[in-house]
Design a protein around this motif. Structure first.
Motif, PDB file in Angstrom:
ATOM      1  N   ASP A  83      40.244  32.395  52.240  1.00  0.00           N
ATOM      2  CA  ASP A  83      38.949  32.717  51.650  1.00  0.00           C
ATOM      3  C   ASP A  83      38.200  33.723  52.524  1.00  0.00           C
ATOM      4  OD1 ASP A  83      39.232  31.097  49.447  1.00  0.00           O
ATOM      5  OD2 ASP A  83      38.159  29.394  50.319  1.00  0.00           O
ATOM      6  N   THR A 139      44.028  38.464  36.358  1.00  0.00           N
ATOM      7  CA  THR A 139      43.981  37.015  36.187  1.00  0.00           C
ATOM      8  C   THR A 139      45.333  36.400  35.832  1.00  0.00           C
ATOM      9  OG1 THR A 139      43.342  37.314  33.866  1.00  0.00           O
ATOM     10  CG2 THR A 139      41.562  37.040  35.485  1.00  0.00           C
ATOM     11  N   ARG A 140      46.373  37.206  35.716  1.00  0.00           N
ATOM     12  CA  ARG A 140      47.683  36.662  35.318  1.00  0.00           C
ATOM     13  C   ARG A 140      48.697  36.789  36.451  1.00  0.00           C
ATOM     14  NH1 ARG A 140      48.271  38.240  28.841  1.00  0.00           N
ATOM     15  NH2 ARG A 140      46.349  37.170  28.197  1.00  0.00           N
ATOM     16  N   GLU A 148      32.057  38.335  37.219  1.00  0.00           N
ATOM     17  CA  GLU A 148      31.071  37.611  36.414  1.00  0.00           C
ATOM     18  C   GLU A 148      29.749  37.469  37.151  1.00  0.00           C
ATOM     19  OE1 GLU A 148      31.263  36.863  33.271  1.00  0.00           O
ATOM     20  OE2 GLU A 148      33.276  37.726  33.208  1.00  0.00           O
ATOM     21  N   VAL A 158      35.709  35.658  39.093  1.00  0.00           N
ATOM     22  CA  VAL A 158      34.332  35.177  39.243  1.00  0.00           C
ATOM     23  C   VAL A 158      33.447  36.235  39.908  1.00  0.00           C
ATOM     24  CG1 VAL A 158      32.881  33.472  40.430  1.00  0.00           C
ATOM     25  CG2 VAL A 158      34.935  32.734  39.233  1.00  0.00           C
ATOM     26  N   ASP A 176      40.759  38.246  43.516  1.00  0.00           N
ATOM     27  CA  ASP A 176      40.059  37.094  42.925  1.00  0.00           C
ATOM     28  C   ASP A 176      40.643  36.868  41.533  1.00  0.00           C
ATOM     29  OD1 ASP A 176      38.345  35.069  42.139  1.00  0.00           O
ATOM     30  OD2 ASP A 176      36.793  36.469  41.481  1.00  0.00           O
ATOM     31  N   PRO A 177      41.738  36.100  41.437  1.00  0.00           N
ATOM     32  CA  PRO A 177      42.387  35.894  40.135  1.00  0.00           C
ATOM     33  C   PRO A 177      41.534  35.145  39.128  1.00  0.00           C
ATOM     34  CG  PRO A 177      43.392  34.522  41.832  1.00  0.00           C
ATOM     35  CD  PRO A 177      42.483  35.460  42.540  1.00  0.00           C
ATOM     36  N   SER A 178      40.429  34.569  39.558  1.00  0.00           N
ATOM     37  CA  SER A 178      39.509  33.906  38.626  1.00  0.00           C
ATOM     38  C   SER A 178      38.510  34.897  38.028  1.00  0.00           C
ATOM     39  CB  SER A 178      38.729  32.798  39.340  1.00  0.00           C
ATOM     40  OG  SER A 178      37.851  33.349  40.314  1.00  0.00           O
ATOM     41  N   ILE A 213      41.060  41.921  40.389  1.00  0.00           N
ATOM     42  CA  ILE A 213      40.668  40.779  39.563  1.00  0.00           C
ATOM     43  C   ILE A 213      41.663  40.519  38.434  1.00  0.00           C
ATOM     44  CG2 ILE A 213      38.214  41.021  40.122  1.00  0.00           C
ATOM     45  CD1 ILE A 213      37.849  42.160  37.258  1.00  0.00           C
TER      46      ILE A 213
END
Length: 227
Positions: free
Chosen positions: A92, A143-144, A173, A170, A166-168, A141
């Motif tokens: 992180d 996500t897959r 967002e 977030v 950041d695969p989420s 980013i």
């Protein structure tokens, strides 16, 4: 037999008009409260501490042209959210880890054609200006498939940028909620205190003379402010 009103008609009409005026005033106040509430959501208590970044934005404004003409220089103080993402080892990292350094934060994805086109310029900018006072922090980013962006970076010869992801998604967002991200790629120039100097929607030739002069001025201004 119809019962006559106990008050004269003009008094009833006057009372009716007063009631409508009160209702209209309440509606207006409700709208203003909603707008104010949205504004509060897009700000934070530390904004006042970010005036120095706005001053920097004003000073480097004459350099916002040519290849970096789309940069929106900060007009009001705004502390960028302390975004969390992963480094290449899966650890992180937080944007706060870069306090004390000017950062060019870039969000990109392999499905974004302009992002892929922009990556070599970001890599070259890091090669030219990266060091103790500055870093390009490019956050993927996707996500897959997590291997896809790693393969892309290797295939196009990105050698100076550290890999963050950041695969989420977030991070996108959070910036979108703050009104700082509208599409991809999204880039923010962030000062040493974590405050916005400027935001770019879309790609830019960051390693061009225009880009290097603009970012270099932001770095120098930040260095002067801390002395």
């Amino acid at each position: 037999m119809t019962e006559l009103p106990t008050e004269p008609y003009y008094k009833l009409r006057r009372r009716h008009m007063a009631t409508r005026a009160v209702l209209a005033l309440c509606a207006t106040l409700a709208v203003l409260a909603g707008v104010y509430g949205i504004a509060r959501l897009r700000s934070n208590p530390a904004d006042a501490a970010c005036q120095a970044a706005v001053n920097t934005a004003h000073r480097i404004a004459p350099l916002v042209h040519g290849e970096v003409a789309a940069l929106a220089a900060a007009q009001t103080p705004f502390r960028v959210p302390d975004l969390t993402f992963k480094d290449a080892q899966g650890r992180d990292r937080k944007l706060a880890d870069w306090r004390g350094r000017t950062v060019l934060l870039n969000l990109w994805a392999t499905w974004c054609v302009p992002c892929r086109t922009e990556m070599p310029a970001l890599d070259a900018l890091q090669a030219k200006l990266g060091g103790a006072n500055f870093e390009v922090v490019a956050v993927n980013i996707d996500t897959r498939d997590p291997e896809k962006p790693l393969a892309f970076v290797k295939n196009v010869g990105i050698g100076h940028l550290a890999y963050y992801s950041d695969p989420s998604a977030v991070v996108f967002e959070k910036l979108k909620t703050a009104g700082k991200a509208f599409g991809m790629p999204t880039t923010l120039i962030v000062d040493r205190s974590g405050c916005e100097i400027g935001t770019m929607a879309g790609p830019a030739e960051w390693a061009s003379d225009d880009g290097v002069k603009l970012v270099g001025a932001a770095i120098s201004d930040g260095s002067s402010a801390t002395r």
